[in-house]
Write a protein that holds these residues in place. Structure first.
Motif, mmCIF file in Angstrom:
data_model
loop_
_atom_site.group_PDB
_atom_site.id
_atom_site.type_symbol
_atom_site.label_atom_id
_atom_site.label_comp_id
_atom_site.label_asym_id
_atom_site.label_seq_id
_atom_site.Cartn_x
_atom_site.Cartn_y
_atom_site.Cartn_z
ATOM 1 N N UNK A 70 -4.921 37.400 56.006
ATOM 2 C CA UNK A 70 -5.188 38.390 54.959
ATOM 3 C C UNK A 70 -5.665 39.695 55.581
ATOM 4 N N UNK A 71 -5.116 40.801 55.069
ATOM 5 C CA UNK A 71 -5.534 42.109 55.539
ATOM 6 C C UNK A 71 -6.941 42.439 55.047
ATOM 7 N N UNK A 72 -7.658 43.228 55.829
ATOM 8 C CA UNK A 72 -8.919 43.773 55.326
ATOM 9 C C UNK A 72 -8.620 44.806 54.253
ATOM 10 N N UNK A 73 -7.687 45.713 54.580
ATOM 11 C CA UNK A 73 -7.357 46.811 53.664
ATOM 12 C C UNK A 73 -5.878 47.139 53.797
ATOM 13 N N UNK A 74 -5.257 47.433 52.668
ATOM 14 C CA UNK A 74 -3.928 48.034 52.712
ATOM 15 C C UNK A 74 -3.994 49.380 52.006
ATOM 16 N N UNK A 75 -3.592 50.404 52.737
ATOM 17 C CA UNK A 75 -3.521 51.755 52.183
ATOM 18 C C UNK A 75 -2.088 51.988 51.732
ATOM 19 N N UNK A 76 -1.929 52.447 50.501
ATOM 20 C CA UNK A 76 -0.582 52.562 49.947
ATOM 21 C C UNK A 76 -0.427 53.857 49.162
ATOM 22 N N UNK A 77 0.834 54.145 48.825
ATOM 23 C CA UNK A 77 1.179 55.318 48.022
ATOM 24 C C UNK A 77 0.696 56.605 48.688
ATOM 25 N N UNK A 78 1.117 56.790 49.920
ATOM 26 C CA UNK A 78 0.770 58.007 50.666
ATOM 27 C C UNK A 78 1.902 58.334 51.623
ATOM 28 N N UNK A 79 1.890 59.561 52.104
ATOM 29 C CA UNK A 79 2.810 59.955 53.177
ATOM 30 C C UNK A 79 2.021 59.906 54.483
ATOM 31 N N UNK A 80 2.249 58.847 55.241
ATOM 32 C CA UNK A 80 1.572 58.698 56.524
ATOM 33 C C UNK A 80 2.405 59.382 57.605
ATOM 34 N N UNK A 81 1.921 60.473 58.118
ATOM 35 C CA UNK A 81 2.573 61.132 59.258
ATOM 36 C C UNK A 81 1.936 60.546 60.513
ATOM 37 N N UNK A 82 2.646 59.615 61.127
ATOM 38 C CA UNK A 82 2.037 58.759 62.142
ATOM 39 C C UNK A 82 1.899 59.417 63.510
ATOM 40 N N UNK A 83 2.647 60.481 63.780
ATOM 41 C CA UNK A 83 2.730 61.112 65.104
ATOM 42 C C UNK A 83 3.357 60.181 66.135
ATOM 43 N N UNK A 84 3.962 59.093 65.650
ATOM 44 C CA UNK A 84 4.638 58.131 66.525
ATOM 45 C C UNK A 84 6.142 58.307 66.346
ATOM 46 N N UNK A 85 6.870 58.775 67.364
ATOM 47 C CA UNK A 85 8.316 59.005 67.222
ATOM 48 C C UNK A 85 9.092 57.764 66.799
ATOM 49 N N UNK A 86 8.566 56.580 67.113
ATOM 50 C CA UNK A 86 9.275 55.350 66.764
ATOM 51 C C UNK A 86 9.223 55.050 65.269
ATOM 52 N N UNK A 87 8.272 55.611 64.571
ATOM 53 C CA UNK A 87 8.108 55.370 63.127
ATOM 54 C C UNK A 87 7.356 56.571 62.560
ATOM 55 N N UNK A 88 7.986 57.735 62.456
ATOM 56 C CA UNK A 88 7.273 58.983 62.170
ATOM 57 C C UNK A 88 6.617 59.074 60.807
ATOM 58 N N UNK A 89 7.181 58.418 59.784
ATOM 59 C CA UNK A 89 6.623 58.493 58.430
ATOM 60 C C UNK A 89 6.563 57.088 57.848
ATOM 61 N N UNK A 90 5.453 56.786 57.174
ATOM 62 C CA UNK A 90 5.294 55.480 56.532
ATOM 63 C C UNK A 90 4.702 55.679 55.141
ATOM 64 N N UNK A 91 4.772 54.599 54.312
ATOM 65 C CA UNK A 91 4.188 54.671 52.974
ATOM 66 C C UNK A 91 3.055 53.667 52.784
ATOM 67 N N UNK A 92 2.967 52.658 53.671
ATOM 68 C CA UNK A 92 1.895 51.663 53.617
ATOM 69 C C UNK A 92 1.349 51.439 55.025
#
Length: 529
Positions: free
Chosen positions: A1-23
């Motif tokens: 089980x996760x401690x926290x899930x952050x959702x419904x956002x534009x995550x700009x990760x600064x990681x070229x392998x996965x630059x944008x996420x939503x969760x």
């Protein structure tokens, strides 16, 4: 089980392998996955960020927490622009001290607003015999009265009560040190301010030395703040080179000077650690002590004349020996060099150090890199030296700096694109409290290159919003050897992130500095300003 899930956002990760996420999924203070890898997992807490933009937590790679907190509690002569008004503030501060032996310390001093430096004689008129110490806003000078001058050795140079660099350090050494509790209070105050602006980690730029140190046991004050639960962000401590002392170790250890027990870069944990060895080669532009190869433009006073080129902190050979000794002993070096002449000294010494004992992964840094000639850029790259700049210096002081550098040199001030074009790691920082510490306002300047008056300084040095954000995330993590755990939002990294009310890459550049910091997460725990 996760401690926290952050959702419904534009995550700009600064990681070229996965630059944008939503969760983003968090467990025990770490990011464990993005998007589909965590969306369906149960979590003790699900936080709907309502469309916010999320970035890796900002890293301020050059800050003075203790000084910031102490300054907030010190009477200030700013924004006085007349000598009479400054003296009135001093007189009020003196009147609040009942002991004739007390030191009266004030902040906010800047001779540029007055058109000249105050004098010891002027302070004497309102000092009532007490010892008066006005710290220059740059941290590289002070004005004192005769009661202080009388305590200094006769060979300490001063200009009618103004002491710069080492002479200022001699005056500071006369004052009683702050207690650990006073320092812990100041550190906690400044750290809370940083976190409210989205900063999740910072590098304290010099403890234990004569210029910016506040106590021989300054590290203990940070440890006390941490033990009391009042250190809300991660702190790496640079140690001033003059805090080291000779040690009797075998030649094979390459350690002629050290802290007690041999502590050096890397000691500590994720929250509080020892970082680079801080070496000062020159002063600052505000105090006109940054060391230049050509004179300050249009600068004239009765003591220096128009040929004034600033000053080095010591003989160049002695400075180089200190840098090389630190390198040989295994330290990362953070070399303060604002003027181009100081940068020459720093680069020469770092080149000699690497030639003597190659350490390609040392990640040495030059702090400020305020005026860097075109021919010096390639040397930064060749030596693998990071440039740790303070964009807000030009935002707030740019008109003055451009004037004293002149038309030819002004474009070289606090470069951005020039470093990136040469493959140099560009690192953002504030030097708080010398300037405003907001990373977002600094990002805006790195793109616009405009001072508060609207003057554009070195437009060719402007960089993109993405590059500026990287300087405060990826670049900061690299410079502080934190890149395994910070700088990007990726599985395995620490859950340090900042939630913004708007997207810096979508709004107009002029609005970036005013974007709201909605929340700052450190170790997966949120703090709302």
């Amino acid at each position: 089980m996760l401690s926290t899930r952050l959702t419904n956002a534009r995550f700009r990760t600064m990681d070229p392998a996965h630059p944008v996420a939503h969760d983003v999924g968090i467990w025990r203070g770490r990011i464990v996955g993005l998007d589909d890898a965590v969306t369906s997992l149960p979590a003790r807490e699900v936080v709907d960020l309502q469309g916010a933009t999320v970035l890796p937590g900002f890293i301020d790679s050059h800050v003075h927490l203790a000084w910031t907190g102490l300054k907030a509690r010190t009477p200030s002569v700013a924004p006085c622009e007349r000598v009479e008004d400054v003296l009135a503030v001093v007189a009020r501060a003196v009147s609040r001290q009942s002991s004739p032996d007390a030191w009266v310390s004030l902040a906010g001093y800047d001779q540029r607003a007055l058109g000249r430096h105050l004098t010891a004689a002027e302070l004497d008129r309102v000092g009532q015999g007490r010892k008066i110490f006005l710290l220059h806003d740059s941290g590289h000078g002070c004005v004192v009265n005769s009661a202080v001058l009388d305590l200094l050795p006769a060979d300490v140079p001063h200009e009618n009560g103004f002491l710069a660099e080492g002479a200022m350090g001699a005056a500071r050494a006369l004052r009683p040190p702050h207690t650990q509790r006073e320092l812990a209070d100041a550190i906690a105050h400044a750290a809370r301010t940083c976190r409210a602006e989205g900063v999740t980690a910072c590098a304290e730029a010099g403890i234990g030395g004569s210029l910016f140190g506040h106590s021989p046991a300054e590290l203990a004050a940070y440890q006390l703040a941490k033990e009391q639960g009042r250190l809300p962000l991660r702190v790496q401590l640079m140690v001033a080179a003059d805090a080291l002392h000779p040690v009797a170790l075998p030649d094979a250890d390459h350690t002629p000077r050290a802290l007690d027990l041999g502590l050096r870069t890397g000691f500590g944990d994720d929250w509080l650690s020892i970082g680079a060895l801080k070496v000062y080669t020159d002063g600052g532009m505000m105090a006109r002590t940054a060391a230049l190869t050509a004179p300050y433009h249009g600068y004239d006073d009765t003591d220096h004349g128009t040929g004034h080129t600033g000053q080095l902190q010591d003989d160049p050979q002695a400075l180089a020996d200190t840098i090389v000794a630190g390198h040989l002993a295994g330290w990362q070096l953070a070399v303060h060099a604002i003027g181009d002449r100081a940068a020459d000294v720093a680069l020469d010494a770092l080149e000699r150090a690497q030639r003597t004992h190659p350490r390609p992964a040392a990640r040495h840094r030059i702090e400020h890199a305020g005026l860097i000639r075109p021919d010096q850029l390639a040397r930064f790259a060749r030596l693998g030296v990071s440039a740790v700049v303070q964009p807000n210096f030009l935002r707030y002081f740019g008109d003055d700096y451009a004037a004293i550098m002149g038309e030819d040199r002004a474009p070289w001030l606090y470069r951005g694109q020039g470093f990136l074009d040469h493959g140099v790691t560009l690192v953002g920082s504030s030097d708080r409290p010398v300037t405003d510490g907001s990373p977002l306002r600094a990002v805006q300047f790195m793109v616009e290159r405009a001072s508060e008056s609207g003057q554009v300084i070195g437009p060719d040095e402007g960089i993109t919003v993405d590059e500026a954000l990287r300087a405060y995330t990826v670049g900061g993590a690299f410079a502080c050897h934190w890149d395994e755990g910070a700088g990007t939002l990726a599985p395995g990294k620490r859950a340090d992130l900042v939630v913004l009310g708007d997207d810096p890459q979508s709004v107009s550049t002029s609005r970036i500095g005013d974007i709201e910091v909605v929340a700052t997460y450190v170790d997966g725990r949120a703090e709302i300003p």
